[in-house]
Scaffold this active site. Sequence first.
Site, mmCIF file in Angstrom:
data_model
loop_
_atom_site.group_PDB
_atom_site.id
_atom_site.type_symbol
_atom_site.label_atom_id
_atom_site.label_comp_id
_atom_site.label_asym_id
_atom_site.label_seq_id
_atom_site.Cartn_x
_atom_site.Cartn_y
_atom_site.Cartn_z
ATOM 1 N N SER A 147 47.061 -11.428 -0.660
ATOM 2 C CA SER A 147 47.286 -11.706 0.754
ATOM 3 C C SER A 147 47.986 -10.540 1.426
ATOM 4 C CB SER A 147 48.128 -12.975 0.909
ATOM 5 O OG SER A 147 48.470 -13.188 2.259
ATOM 6 N N SER A 148 47.658 -10.365 2.697
ATOM 7 C CA SER A 148 48.337 -9.344 3.494
ATOM 8 C C SER A 148 49.596 -9.900 4.144
ATOM 9 C CB SER A 148 47.388 -8.823 4.581
ATOM 10 O OG SER A 148 47.003 -9.888 5.444
ATOM 11 N N THR A 163 36.665 -36.460 -14.267
ATOM 12 C CA THR A 163 35.404 -36.789 -13.617
ATOM 13 C C THR A 163 35.712 -37.142 -12.181
ATOM 14 O OG1 THR A 163 35.563 -39.111 -14.302
ATOM 15 C CG2 THR A 163 34.328 -37.618 -15.743
ATOM 16 N N LYS A 222 51.140 -13.762 -3.768
ATOM 17 C CA LYS A 222 49.902 -14.530 -3.912
ATOM 18 C C LYS A 222 48.839 -13.687 -4.619
ATOM 19 C CE LYS A 222 47.043 -17.718 -1.215
ATOM 20 N NZ LYS A 222 45.686 -17.324 -1.578
ATOM 21 N N SER A 250 -7.093 -0.982 -6.664
ATOM 22 C CA SER A 250 -6.659 -1.247 -5.296
ATOM 23 C C SER A 250 -5.164 -1.508 -5.353
ATOM 24 C CB SER A 250 -7.389 -2.476 -4.736
ATOM 25 O OG SER A 250 -6.732 -2.987 -3.590
ATOM 26 N N THR A 251 -4.508 -1.377 -4.226
ATOM 27 C CA THR A 251 -3.106 -1.824 -4.168
ATOM 28 C C THR A 251 -3.003 -3.270 -4.639
ATOM 29 O OG1 THR A 251 -2.494 -0.330 -2.366
ATOM 30 C CG2 THR A 251 -1.176 -2.344 -2.604
ATOM 31 N N ASN A 252 -4.056 -4.044 -4.379
ATOM 32 C CA ASN A 252 -3.995 -5.485 -4.601
ATOM 33 C C ASN A 252 -4.049 -5.895 -6.062
ATOM 34 O OD1 ASN A 252 -4.036 -5.343 -1.855
ATOM 35 N ND2 ASN A 252 -6.117 -6.117 -1.630
ATOM 36 N N THR A 291 0.829 -1.209 0.000
ATOM 37 C CA THR A 291 0.000 0.000 0.000
ATOM 38 C C THR A 291 0.862 1.258 0.000
ATOM 39 O OG1 THR A 291 -1.846 -1.107 1.098
ATOM 40 C CG2 THR A 291 -1.747 1.295 1.273
#
Length: 463
Positions: free
Chosen positions: A317-318, A186, A323, A139-141, A100
């Site tokens: 990486s820190s 696989t 990396k 209507s909103t509906n 609504t």
Amino acid sequence: MYRLENDLLGDLNVPEKAYYGIQTQRAIDNFHISGVRLFQYPEFIKGLAYVKWAAAETNFTLGLLDEKIKNAIVTAAKEVIEGKFDKEFPVDMIQGGAGTSTNMNINEVLANRALEIMGYQKGEYQYCSPNDHVNLSQSTNDAYPTSIKLAAINSNVKLIGHLKLLIASFRKKGEEFKSVLKMGRTQLQDAVPMTLGQEFEAFAANLEEEIERLNQNSALFFEINMGATAIGTGLNAVPGYAKLCAENLAKISGHPFVSAPNLIEATPDTGSYVIYSSALKRMAIKISKICNDLRLLSSGPRCGLNEINLPPMQPGSSIMPGKVNPVIPEVMNQVCYRVIGNDLTVTMAAEAGQLQLNVMEPVLTYAIMESMELLANGMDTLRMKCVDGITANVEHCREMVLHSIGIVTALNPYIGYKNSTKIAKEALESGKSVYNLVLEHNILSKEQLDDILNPENMLAPKG
């Protein structure tokens, strides 16, 4: 500066320059939930405006709306569709009231803009009312779900455009890598040879199937319940309104909308949202699987498969120098997980419908619109920042094929499964190649073996 407006609950100040009105203001005050506002989904706002435009045209044709007011509402709706008033839709996507607040947001914006067009002031609703004129026969509906459907249809067209670009990118790589021999796998174990091009072409073909699924499922949105008003009985609408409104919406939107044959059934029904969301989930699952494959194929570089190289996008990486991580497939995986989660939200919201209405449509709408946006953005990122820049480690791929046990599969038609298994087992235990063991045991001549085990002869059915 404010203007004072009044509704069922009393008086409330609304920003003087705002085109929205008191009920939108109450929704702004009440729903601090997701932080995601209607204006963040312009296609949804356009859907709302198209529905109100179609309703105004229908009401005028049926003699219910004055031509001057109709023209003003239609002009205002066109301006909303052009994006001129997006910021006038600040209501949270997740809201109580079955939508609504959203319906009144568009009603108020169109009413106040129409008032300006006709020479009145904002808030002079006696000349053009959000309820009595913009929301006439609705209507909103019925207006809200119809707007969702139009937004989803248009967003689906855009989503497929993004998908086609990703498919083309994979297909281009398939052509580029068509002569790169590699080992197929696989269950993460060596299988038989293939080309990297075949692998990437399969990615493209796998995703291409989703175009038909998305279009097929979105076609269910063409059936709408305009004219149902509150519960499907058509109270406060006139005979012929439902069919004519659907025809008008089809004409102005360019989509083949039709009126639902049973409006009482159609009003609480959210089945079309469920099946479309499932198509988004299916596509997300496929894309996530492909991203998993890209991460596996690029794993290493020294201690993994290392068959392909993904474009390096940032240090990984820190703490570990040198990396580089597959950050683009990783972020796409996360996008897909969100879409899969949103599908569960849609499922539960659809299930929560009670009797003649499903009040959970706002969160259902939010979930679908977010999924579509995330997938579109994610696919563009995957394509431009990953797939387009992938390169192959050609010699490494070929060496793995030549030293694999998997090529013994090609011997089955010539020496039988039992002998092939014996050779494969001995190769594994001794570290010797399949090639040398077959010669040692005098099973085949060198000429026969060279022809059978030529990797390029193992890439397709052979007569």
